[in-house]
Motif scaffolding. Structure first.
Motif, PDB file in Angstrom:
ATOM      1  N   LEU A 101       0.816  -1.213   0.000  1.00  0.00           N
ATOM      2  CA  LEU A 101       0.000   0.000   0.000  1.00  0.00           C
ATOM      3  C   LEU A 101       0.850   1.263   0.000  1.00  0.00           C
ATOM      4  CD1 LEU A 101      -2.906  -0.822   2.483  1.00  0.00           C
ATOM      5  CD2 LEU A 101      -3.142  -0.265   0.055  1.00  0.00           C
TER       6      LEU A 101
ATOM      7  N   ARG B 172       1.851   2.707  -3.224  1.00  0.00           N
ATOM      8  CA  ARG B 172       0.814   2.975  -4.218  1.00  0.00           C
ATOM      9  C   ARG B 172      -0.088   4.156  -3.873  1.00  0.00           C
ATOM     10  NH1 ARG B 172       1.904  -2.394  -4.476  1.00  0.00           N
ATOM     11  NH2 ARG B 172       1.463  -3.580  -6.389  1.00  0.00           N
ATOM     12  N   LEU B 173      -0.248   4.455  -2.589  1.00  0.00           N
ATOM     13  CA  LEU B 173      -1.232   5.447  -2.173  1.00  0.00           C
ATOM     14  C   LEU B 173      -0.700   6.870  -2.300  1.00  0.00           C
ATOM     15  CD1 LEU B 173      -2.592   3.722   1.051  1.00  0.00           C
ATOM     16  CD2 LEU B 173      -3.715   3.839  -1.181  1.00  0.00           C
TER      17      LEU B 173
ATOM     18  N   THR C 265      -3.425  10.080   2.015  1.00  0.00           N
ATOM     19  CA  THR C 265      -4.106   8.954   2.649  1.00  0.00           C
ATOM     20  C   THR C 265      -3.404   8.514   3.924  1.00  0.00           C
ATOM     21  OG1 THR C 265      -2.903   7.446   1.200  1.00  0.00           O
ATOM     22  CG2 THR C 265      -5.114   8.071   0.524  1.00  0.00           C
TER      23      THR C 265
ATOM     24  N   ARG D  41       4.517  10.355   1.244  1.00  0.00           N
ATOM     25  CA  ARG D  41       3.345   9.563   0.891  1.00  0.00           C
ATOM     26  C   ARG D  41       2.531   9.236   2.141  1.00  0.00           C
ATOM     27  NH1 ARG D  41       6.254   5.198  -2.845  1.00  0.00           N
ATOM     28  NH2 ARG D  41       8.069   5.860  -1.656  1.00  0.00           N
ATOM     29  N   SER D  42       1.721   8.202   2.074  1.00  0.00           N
ATOM     30  CA  SER D  42       0.745   7.940   3.134  1.00  0.00           C
ATOM     31  C   SER D  42       1.402   7.731   4.494  1.00  0.00           C
ATOM     32  CB  SER D  42      -0.081   6.702   2.772  1.00  0.00           C
ATOM     33  OG  SER D  42       0.778   5.612   2.491  1.00  0.00           O
TER      34      SER D  42
ATOM     35  N   ASP E 139      -3.579  -2.761  -5.162  1.00  0.00           N
ATOM     36  CA  ASP E 139      -3.920  -2.127  -6.440  1.00  0.00           C
ATOM     37  C   ASP E 139      -5.349  -1.605  -6.433  1.00  0.00           C
ATOM     38  OD1 ASP E 139      -1.457  -2.438  -7.663  1.00  0.00           O
ATOM     39  OD2 ASP E 139      -1.975  -4.354  -8.598  1.00  0.00           O
TER      40      ASP E 139
ATOM     41  N   ALA F  11      -5.632   1.400  -4.130  1.00  0.00           N
ATOM     42  CA  ALA F  11      -4.946   2.564  -4.705  1.00  0.00           C
ATOM     43  C   ALA F  11      -5.808   3.235  -5.769  1.00  0.00           C
ATOM     44  CB  ALA F  11      -3.605   2.135  -5.296  1.00  0.00           C
TER      45      ALA F  11
ATOM     46  N   TYR G 220      -8.401   5.439  -4.079  1.00  0.00           N
ATOM     47  CA  TYR G 220      -7.932   6.684  -3.476  1.00  0.00           C
ATOM     48  C   TYR G 220      -7.157   7.574  -4.448  1.00  0.00           C
ATOM     49  CZ  TYR G 220      -9.544   4.863   0.929  1.00  0.00           C
ATOM     50  OH  TYR G 220     -10.359   4.412   1.926  1.00  0.00           O
ATOM     51  N   ALA G 221      -7.047   7.139  -5.689  1.00  0.00           N
ATOM     52  CA  ALA G 221      -6.388   7.981  -6.688  1.00  0.00           C
ATOM     53  C   ALA G 221      -7.296   9.094  -7.155  1.00  0.00           C
ATOM     54  CB  ALA G 221      -5.971   7.116  -7.885  1.00  0.00           C
TER      55      ALA G 221
END
Length: 458
Positions: free
Chosen positions: A25, A28-29, A33, A116-117, A450, A453, A456-457
Motif C-alpha cells: 500500500l 501505491r497510495l 491517505t 506519501r501515506s 492495487d 490505490a 484513493y487515486a
C-alpha cells in the motif's frame, strides 16, 4: 475516555498477510491517505509462524522462494547477505530470521514513504464493530478505543484447531495435563525430562514441538498420533525440475485424477516434480471443483495433500527419522476416544486405524499439535463472531473461512460485495485454497493494494 481515530484504510492484523498488504500500500497510495494498523505490538510482522525463538524451527521452503515482494524475487536473499550472512537461496533458514526480515521489510517500506501515506499503529486487538455514526468500518478495540476506516483489510489469523474429540470426552481432572496451544506456553520447561509425552497430530506443528523437546534434552518416551499417522515428506535438494500434468478433477472426478497422479508418479524419478508442476494450476483446479467435490477433497484427501505438498527441510526430516529408528519416537494412526485421569496422569483411549477395538496409552502430558485451523472459522475470534452476527461476513460455502470474490472483496450475508472491505490470507481459503504460503499471499496483497490505490487515486 475512549478515543476515536479516523483513517482511510484500517488494516486488522499484524502478521505476514498484514505486513505484505501494508508494504504494498505505501508504494501505491497518494500522500493524503492514512493507514491505521490494529495489532498487538509483539505480533507485528511475525504472527504465530514466525514468532518462534527456536532456531530449530526452519522455513519449509528455501530462502530463494520467500521474498515478500512478487516483483523482487531476490529481496529476501539480498537481505540475508546484509543481515544474516551464511545463508543462501537454497538454504532453509530459521523462521525467527524470516520474522526479522518481514519486520525489517515493513519498517523499511514505511520509512521510504517520504511524503506519501502515513502509517499509524494501534497496540490492541479489534474485537468487533463499534456503535458509532461513522461511515465505513469502525472497529472497537480491546483497549476501548475505536479506529474507523473508510476502507479496511481483514488479515485475521486462525485459532488453534481443537483436539479431535467430542464434547465431554476429556475429564476435567486432566486439564493440567493438556497443552491446548503449544505456542502460548513454555510447556517443555514445565515437564520432567523423563516424562511420557503424547502429541496429538503428526504434521508440521508436531515436528516443530518435537525438535524443540528433544533439543532441550528430553529423555522420556514420545508418541505422536493422528488419524492416518502421516508425517510431512521432506524436500529434496537439488530440487527436481517441475513436471506438468494435465488433470481435470472437475470433469473426471477426484478419484480418476488421483489415479492419474499416481500413475504419473510411477513414471518419473521423484514425485515432488509432479507436486511442483501442479502448483501453477492449483487455483484453476480448485476453481473448477463444485462445492460437493471440494468437501469430498477436504474429507478424504486433505491429509495426503498436506503431507506431500507442505514438506519439511531435509535436515529436520533426517532428525525425525533418526529419532524413529532409535525408538525415541513412536508414530501411531488412530482415532481418539477419550482422555481420563489415571492417578495424576492422562489415560488416552484410542481406536487404532483399521481396527474396531480400543487401546489405551498413559502420558504425563498431552500436547495439541493439530495446528491452526486450515483457515479461520467464524468462531475463531471475537471480531469474526461480531462481524458474522451483523451480517458483514458470511461463511464460505465450503466452510473454509469467509466468502470473498476473486478480488478478495468481502461478500456480506445478503450476497452484496462490500465496497472497500477486503480480506487477505488464510481467511480467504475457500476462494483461493493455497493461500497460506508466501508466494500466494504476496500476490493477493499486491492485488488488494492495487484495488485500494485506484479508489484513493480519485
Amino acid at each position: 475516555m475512549a478515543t476515536l481515530t479516523r483513517t482511510d484504510i484500517a488494516v486488522i492484523g499484524g502478521g505476514l498477510s498484514a505486513s505484505a498488504v501494508i508494504a504494498e500500500l505505501v508504494d501505491r497510495l497518494p500522500p493524503s491517505t492514512t493507514i491505521g494498523v490494529v495489532a498487538p505490538k509483539g505480533r507485528r510482522g511475525r504472527g504465530v509462524a514466525y514468532g518462534t525463538t527456536d532456531d530449530r524451527h526452519l522455513l519449509n521452503v528455501p530462502a530463494g522462494r520467500m521474498s515478500l515482494f512478487s516483483t523482487d524475487p531476490d529481496h529476501f536473499v539480498r537481505w540475508l547477505r546484509q543481515k544474516a550472512a551464511g545463508y543462501g537461496p537454497h538454504d532453509f533458514v530459521p523462521r525467527r530470521i524470516y520474522g526479522d526480515y518481514v519486520r525489517d521489510s515493513l519498517a523499511s517500506a514505511i520509512r521510504r514513504t517520504g511524503n506519501r501515506s502515513a502509517v499509524s499503529f494501534f497496540d490492541a486487538e479489534a474485537t468487533g464493530f463499534a456503535a458509532t455514526d461513522e461511515g465505513g468500518y469502525p472497529f472497537r478495540l480491546s483497549n476501548g478505543d475505536v479506529v474507523a476506516g473508510q476502507s479496511a483489510v481483514l488479515c485475521v489469523g486462525g485459532a488453534p484447531a481443537g483436539l479431535p474429540l467430542p464434547a465431554g470426552a476429556v475429564d476435567p481432572a486432566v486439564a493440567d495435563r493438556l497443552v491446548a496451544d503449544p505456542w502460548k506456553a513454555d510447556w517443555i520447561g514445565a515437564i520432567e525430562p523423563d516424562a511420557t509425552v503424547l502429541f496429538v497430530g503428526t504434521g508440521l506443528t508436531m515436528i516443530d514441538q518435537l525438535v524443540s523437546l528433544v533439543g532441550r534434552g528430553h529423555r522420556g518416551p514420545i508418541h505422536a498420533m493422528s488419524r492416518r499417522g502421516l508425517l510431512p515428506h521432506p524436500h529434496r535438494e537439488p530440487r527436481p525440475p517441475a513436471v506438468a500434468l494435465d488433470l481435470d478433477p472437475a470433469r473426471d472426478g477426484l478419484a480418476a485424477a488421483l489415479s492419474e497422479l499416481r500413475r504419473a508418479a510411477g513414471r518419473i524419478d521423484d514425485w515432488r516434480a509432479l507436486m511442483d508442476g501442479l502448483r501453477p494450476s492449483t487455483q484453476r483446479l480448485w476453481d473448477g471443483l463444485a462445492p460437493a467435490q471440494r468437501r469430498q477433497f477436504m474429507r478424504h484427501l486433505l491429509p495426503y495433500w498436506n503431507a506431500h505438498r507442505h514438506r519439511v527441510a531435509p535436515a529436520v526430516n533426517a532428525e525425525v527419522e533418526a529419532l524413529r529408528r532409535t525408538g525415541r519416537v513412536h508414530i501411531r494412526a488412530g482415532w481418539l476416544e477419550s482422555i481420563t485421569d489415571a492417578g495424576g496422569r492422562a489415560r488416552v483411549s484410542f481406536r487404532p486405524r483399521g481396527t474396531h477395538g480400543l487401546e489405551t496409552l498413559t502420558a504425563d502430558v498431552v500436547v495439541n499439535c493439530c495446528g491452526p485451523d486450515r483457515c479461520p472459522s467464524l468462531q475463531s475470534s471475537p471480531l469474526l463472531v461480531d462481524l458474522a452476527a451483523r451480517g458483514v461476513v458470511t461463511p464460505d460455502p465450503t466452510g473454509l473461512g469467509i466468502a470473498v470474490d476473486r478480488d478478495s472483496a468481502v461478500i456480506a450475508a445478503d450476497g452484496r460485495r462490500l465496497r472497500g472491505l477486503y480480506a487477505v490470507g488464510p481467511l480467504t481459503a475457500g476462494t483461493f485454497w493455497e493461500i497460506t504460503a508466501v508466494p500466494e499471499i504476496r500476490a493477493q496483497a499486491a492485488g488488494v493494494a492495487d484495488n485500494l490505490a485506484r479508489r484513493y487515486a480519485n
